[in-house]
Design a protein around this motif. Structure first.
Motif, mmCIF file in Angstrom:
data_model
loop_
_atom_site.group_PDB
_atom_site.id
_atom_site.type_symbol
_atom_site.label_atom_id
_atom_site.label_comp_id
_atom_site.label_asym_id
_atom_site.label_seq_id
_atom_site.Cartn_x
_atom_site.Cartn_y
_atom_site.Cartn_z
ATOM 1 N N UNK A 322 0.817 -1.205 0.000
ATOM 2 C CA UNK A 322 0.000 0.000 0.000
ATOM 3 C C UNK A 322 0.853 1.258 0.000
ATOM 4 N N UNK A 323 1.941 1.216 0.717
ATOM 5 C CA UNK A 323 2.823 2.392 0.767
ATOM 6 C C UNK A 323 3.624 2.547 -0.524
ATOM 7 N N UNK A 324 3.970 1.436 -1.150
ATOM 8 C CA UNK A 324 4.621 1.538 -2.466
ATOM 9 C C UNK A 324 3.685 2.186 -3.485
ATOM 10 N N UNK A 325 2.411 1.856 -3.395
ATOM 11 C CA UNK A 325 1.439 2.447 -4.308
ATOM 12 C C UNK A 325 1.358 3.957 -4.113
ATOM 13 N N UNK A 326 1.377 4.411 -2.860
ATOM 14 C CA UNK A 326 1.351 5.852 -2.593
ATOM 15 C C UNK A 326 2.597 6.522 -3.150
ATOM 16 N N UNK A 327 3.755 5.883 -2.982
ATOM 17 C CA UNK A 327 4.995 6.449 -3.524
ATOM 18 C C UNK A 327 4.910 6.609 -5.036
ATOM 19 N N UNK A 328 4.343 5.617 -5.686
ATOM 20 C CA UNK A 328 4.200 5.699 -7.146
ATOM 21 C C UNK A 328 3.275 6.848 -7.539
ATOM 22 N N UNK A 329 2.206 7.028 -6.779
ATOM 23 C CA UNK A 329 1.267 8.108 -7.073
ATOM 24 C C UNK A 329 1.911 9.477 -6.845
ATOM 25 N N UNK A 330 2.657 9.627 -5.773
ATOM 26 C CA UNK A 330 3.365 10.891 -5.513
ATOM 27 C C UNK A 330 4.307 11.207 -6.670
ATOM 28 N N UNK A 331 5.075 10.206 -7.103
ATOM 29 C CA UNK A 331 6.003 10.415 -8.206
ATOM 30 C C UNK A 331 5.301 10.830 -9.483
ATOM 31 N N UNK A 332 4.176 10.187 -9.795
ATOM 32 C CA UNK A 332 3.430 10.528 -11.007
ATOM 33 C C UNK A 332 2.912 11.958 -10.952
ATOM 34 N N UNK A 333 2.402 12.364 -9.792
ATOM 35 C CA UNK A 333 1.858 13.711 -9.670
ATOM 36 C C UNK A 333 2.959 14.769 -9.788
ATOM 37 N N UNK A 334 4.065 14.566 -9.118
ATOM 38 C CA UNK A 334 5.136 15.562 -9.151
ATOM 39 C C UNK A 334 5.783 15.663 -10.530
ATOM 40 N N UNK A 365 7.233 -1.645 6.608
ATOM 41 C CA UNK A 365 6.423 -0.902 5.640
ATOM 42 C C UNK A 365 7.044 0.457 5.330
ATOM 43 N N UNK A 366 7.648 1.102 6.327
ATOM 44 C CA UNK A 366 8.342 2.368 6.080
ATOM 45 C C UNK A 366 9.488 2.155 5.101
ATOM 46 N N UNK A 367 10.256 1.078 5.293
ATOM 47 C CA UNK A 367 11.375 0.787 4.399
ATOM 48 C C UNK A 367 10.889 0.562 2.968
ATOM 49 N N UNK A 368 9.730 -0.088 2.822
ATOM 50 C CA UNK A 368 9.183 -0.313 1.486
ATOM 51 C C UNK A 368 8.827 1.010 0.820
ATOM 52 N N UNK A 369 8.239 1.914 1.595
ATOM 53 C CA UNK A 369 7.900 3.220 1.027
ATOM 54 C C UNK A 369 9.147 3.978 0.607
ATOM 55 N N UNK A 370 10.135 4.035 1.491
ATOM 56 C CA UNK A 370 11.358 4.773 1.178
ATOM 57 C C UNK A 370 12.023 4.216 -0.079
ATOM 58 N N UNK A 371 12.045 2.906 -0.200
ATOM 59 C CA UNK A 371 12.655 2.269 -1.368
ATOM 60 C C UNK A 371 11.916 2.669 -2.645
ATOM 61 N N UNK A 372 10.579 2.595 -2.606
ATOM 62 C CA UNK A 372 9.800 2.915 -3.801
ATOM 63 C C UNK A 372 9.853 4.400 -4.124
ATOM 64 N N UNK A 373 9.902 5.244 -3.090
ATOM 65 C CA UNK A 373 9.945 6.677 -3.320
ATOM 66 C C UNK A 373 11.246 7.067 -4.011
#
Length: 424
Positions: A322-334, A365-373
């Motif tokens: 779920x956090x990887x998905x948010x990272x992908x969305x942030x990247x797409x928007x920016x 889960x934090x590590x997964x987000x940081x990696x994807x971001x």
């Protein structure tokens, strides 16, 4: 004669062919409250039993068409959309010419659809009041709500004027006249910096950042990202009201992705970039998904950590994917931004309750987000990693250092001199 000395002119909008009793009553109450009603009729088929200052032909003309063409469309949704375009265009023209000081719009679902467009057409600081049978309903999407919209539920307002209606309508009339007398539209004496946060207990960086930015000659406006706060930020950014945006609480992005009603709309994190406004972004609270405390935990999050903030608002956390998905969305928007973009990535945590010993601590889960971001940083963005928590001094210091660097490079408008800022 100043606005405070003359009767404020209130644009009163409604379908006079079906709501004449209500609208004439409201006109009387506006006068009794010390205002001057300016009637706009948005009827399509019939005519009101009174002569409005701005009739349906004028509204249609403002939309670039005729009332006959609108009526011949044969579809009430298409017809009202055309009238909404005309009403909002004409309302803005009347405001810009100094002919109205506020607006009061009446309607059911059809009239509310039009009312939202009229309210969005008027600038921040112009009182805009909607009397609606669907006030506060989830039928009203956040992206259509003006930043300073006022609403009241039109209780008993489906058909005909009655004592219950009068109690509501009279309040609305008094409220908009009073607001028009006392409203103070924003005056830009200093460059404005927008900042997002999720309260002070969850995200606290603004406690340090706001006074530091004010010392530098900026006015800081902090938006509470509980759905409508993010909506206000987006709406004002689209109007290019900010010198810079420090968007450090992106939880509404996660909310929207996960179907939460606590949403700012699909365009959250896009308006500043599309307007070319410099933006410094951080992933504050993207691990949480909000829902009403008084509803059951959504089934897909039944086994996730839970936090009840109060009797209105509760949160659950998402897992690694779920956090990887948010990272992908942030990247797409920016990636759509046309102005300067930087991403601050605090590796020690992104909200108060995710720290070690707190109930929402989830390092995997934090590590997964940081990696994807890191993977999703777009080519137009600068990445700054911070060895610390988002609420730490290290984070605030890094944000200020980057902000100062952008000011020195001419990317952000300089703050006002101390004397000018003090006089504001």
């Amino acid at each position: 004669m100043t606005r405070g000395e003359r009767a404020p002119a209130i644009l009163l909008v409604g379908t006079g062919d079906t709501k004449a009793d209500e609208l004439t009553y409201m006109a009387e109450k506006i006068q009794e409250a010390g205002g001057r009603p300016v009637m706009m009729d948005v009827s399509v088929l019939g005519n009101p039993p009174y002569i409005p200052e701005h009739d349906k032909h004028a509204v249609a003309a403002a939309a670039g068409t005729t009332i006959e063409a609108i009526a011949d469309s044969g579809d009430e949704n298409t017809a009202m959309a055309a009238m909404a375009l005309g009403a909002s265009t004409l309302a803005r023209q009347l405001h810009d010419r100094g002919e109205v000081d506020g607006a009061l719009i009446l309607g059911g679902t059809m009239g509310t659809d039009l009312a939202l467009d009229v309210a969005l057409a008027l600038p921040l600081g112009v009182p805009k009041f909607v009397v609606s049978t669907i006030s506060y309903s989830h039928l009203v999407p956040p992206e259509r709500v003006a930043a300073d919209l006022m609403m009241i539920l039109w209780a008993g307002g489906l058909y005909g004027l009655n004592e219950t209606c009068r109690a509501v309508l009279s309040q609305a009339c008094g409220a908009v006249v009073g607001a028009a007398r006392s409203a103070q539209p924003p005056r830009r004496s200093r460059p404005v910096v927008a900042m997002s946060s999720l309260g002070k207990s969850c995200l606290s960086y603004m406690v340090r950042l706001r006074p530091e930015l004010e010392k530098r000659g900026y006015e800081v406006v902090v938006f509470h990202t509980t759905g409508m706060g993010g909506r206000a930020l987006e709406a004002l950014a689209a109007q290019k009201r900010f010198a810079a945006v420090l968007d450090f609480s992106l939880q509404e992005v996660a909310n929207h992705l996960n179907g939460s009603v606590v949403t700012s709309g699909a365009d959250r994190l896009e308006s500043a970039g599309l307007a070319g406004i410099p933006q410094i972004v951080a992933p504050g609270a993207i691990d949480m998904v909000d829902f009403p405390t008084w509803q059951p935990v959504p089934a897909q999050f039944a086994d996730r950590p839970y936090h009840a903030h109060n009797r209105l608002l509760a949160s659950v956390t998402t897992g690694p994917e779920g956090r990887r998905e948010v990272a992908r969305e942030i990247g797409r928007k920016l990636a759509t931004a046309t102005g300067p973009v930087a991403i601050l990535l605090p590796t020690g945590g992104i909200q108060q309750w995710d720290q070690e010993g707190e109930p929402l601590h989830d390092p995997e889960s934090l590590a997964a987000f940081l990696d994807e971001m890191r993977r999703m940083v777009p080519a137009n963005a600068e990445l700054v990693e911070i060895d610390g928590h988002i609420n730490s001094a290290a984070f605030s210091d890094s944000a200020l250092a980057l902000f100062d660097r952008w000011v020195a490079a001419g990317l952000i408008e300089p703050g006002a001199p101390a004397a000018e800022g003090a006089a504001a």
